[in-house]
Motif scaffolding. Structure first.
Motif, short mmCIF file in Angstrom:
data_model
loop_
_atom_site.label_atom_id
_atom_site.label_comp_id
_atom_site.label_asym_id
_atom_site.label_seq_id
_atom_site.Cartn_x
_atom_site.Cartn_y
_atom_site.Cartn_z
N ALA A 233 0.56 -1.10 -0.04
CA ALA A 233 0.16 0.05 0.22
C ALA A 233 0.70 1.29 0.35
N PRO A 234 0.31 2.35 -0.29
CA PRO A 234 1.30 3.73 -0.22
C PRO A 234 1.73 4.17 0.84
N GLY A 235 3.33 3.96 0.67
CA GLY A 235 3.43 4.11 2.04
C GLY A 235 3.78 3.47 3.09
N LYS A 236 3.97 2.28 2.53
CA LYS A 236 3.89 1.21 3.59
C LYS A 236 4.41 0.33 3.10
N GLU A 237 5.37 -1.21 3.77
CA GLU A 237 5.90 -1.44 2.77
C GLU A 237 5.86 -3.04 2.62
N ARG A 238 6.11 -4.05 1.98
CA ARG A 238 5.39 -5.12 1.15
C ARG A 238 5.26 -5.74 2.09
N GLU A 239 4.06 -6.68 2.99
CA GLU A 239 3.50 -7.38 2.79
C GLU A 239 2.86 -8.95 2.34
N PHE A 240 3.38 -9.91 3.21
CA PHE A 240 2.65 -11.12 2.71
C PHE A 240 0.99 -11.04 2.51
N VAL A 241 0.78 -11.50 1.80
CA VAL A 241 -0.57 -11.66 1.24
C VAL A 241 -0.79 -13.24 1.75
N ALA A 242 -0.46 -14.71 1.03
CA ALA A 242 -0.85 -15.15 0.57
C ALA A 242 0.12 -16.07 0.23
#
Length: 122
Positions: free
Chosen positions: A40-49
């Protein structure tokens, strides 16, 4: 070498559904564990699945558990992310990723796609 191309993103209202696809090149697609991440904008890449090479084992972030489903069709060299009951906080660029061996819940994947934008309006 594996090349990944995502598709299926778009604009959807909260509560709606989208299905993302990730088409992979390469004859050994079936040997790779696949995953979806988002940023998301301004956030770090995160695990989803993530899912194992056979699709028999799947893993989800708590924030999407029960709403998102990862699946794959090795005959089509494609992995999917079915997203239901979408929320505004699901808005992000979604990336698929591939790695040899077991699925990982961190960004330790060898290959990445360019991403597809998902926007969930309230």
């Amino acid at each position: 070498q594996v090349q990944l191309v995502e598709s299926g993103g778009g604009l959807v209202q909260a509560g709606g559904s989208l299905k993302l696809s990730c088409a992979a090149s390469g004859r050994t697609f079936g040997a790779y564990s696949m995953a979806w991440f988002r940023q998301a904008p301004g956030k770090e890449r995160e695990f989803v699945a993530a899912g194992s090479w056979s699709g028999g084992r799947t893993y989800y972030a708590d924030s999407v558990k029960g709403r998102f489903t990862i699946s794959r069709d090795n005959a089509k060299n494609t992995v999917y992310l079915q997203m239901n009951t979408l929320k505004p906080e699901d808005t992000a660029v979604y990336y698929c990723a591939a790695r040899r061996g077991f699925p990982a819940l961190t960004a330790s994947y060898e290959y990445w796609g360019q991403g597809t934008q998902v926007i969930v309006s309230s």
